[in-house]
Write an enzyme that holds these catalytic residues in place. Structure first.
Site, PDB file in Angstrom:
ATOM      1  CB  SER A  36      -0.358   6.999   2.977  1.00  0.00           C
ATOM      2  OG  SER A  36      -1.605   6.351   2.862  1.00  0.00           O
ATOM      3  CE  LYS A  80      -0.324   2.698   1.974  1.00  0.00           C
ATOM      4  NZ  LYS A  80      -0.089   3.900   2.696  1.00  0.00           N
TER       5      LYS A  80
END
Length: 165
Positions: A36, A80
């Protein structure tokens, strides 16, 4: 044998206790299981995470480890990029990210976003995170609750160990 135990057992016990303390409250090495954050962080990269958030200030662009507000994943660690701080208005339109109605330059992205999102306002004591591999990242733009409570933050990434070698 008694002399050996008297000399080494206390040292080993202190070492174990210090190690557990440091890993729990100061810093920890973590491995990234997903893509990700590609290209910034690759699959299986090892990160060193500063867990002393009380001693630092989070800012836009920081890479953070946290427990997500995702049913079934509450105990998994996500990595993230911090996009929205409390009070920020976040919107994705025309393949661009806007924070407080200002376009954000994101040189770390390899491809333009293929979706729209928002606008949403980040609530007090919450944060908004997106992966750098935006079109393939399971992040805030897909979660039913897109905001991460500050109590769910684990730490800020200090560096990627793989970048050292």
């Amino acid at each position: 044998m008694k002399k050996f135990m008297k000399q080494w057992i206390p040292s080993i016990a202190i070492g174990i206790i210090l190690s557990l303390f440091i890993r729990t409250y100061v810093a920890e090495a973590m491995r990234v299981p997903t893509g990700s954050m590609i290209p910034t962080i690759e699959i299986n990269d090892r990160l060193v995470v500063d867990k002393m958030l009380w001693n630092s200030t989070l800012k836009h662009g920081d890479i953070v480890v946290f427990y997500p507000p995702v049913a079934g994943d509450e105990h998994k660690r996500y990595v993230k990029r911090l996009i929205g701080l409390p009070g920020d208005v976040i919107e994705i339109k025309d393949s661009k990210l806007y924070r407080n109605s200002v376009e954000v330059t994101e040189p770390y992205l390899q491809e333009a976003m293929t979706y729209t999102f928002g606008p949403v306002t980040v609530p007090a004591d919450h944060y908004f995170f997106l992966g750098d591999n935006r079109n393939a990242s399971y992040d805030a733009h897909l979660w039913s609750t897109p905001f991460v409570d500050k109590d769910k933050l684990i730490g800020k990434v200090l560096f990627d160990v793989n970048d050292l070698f």
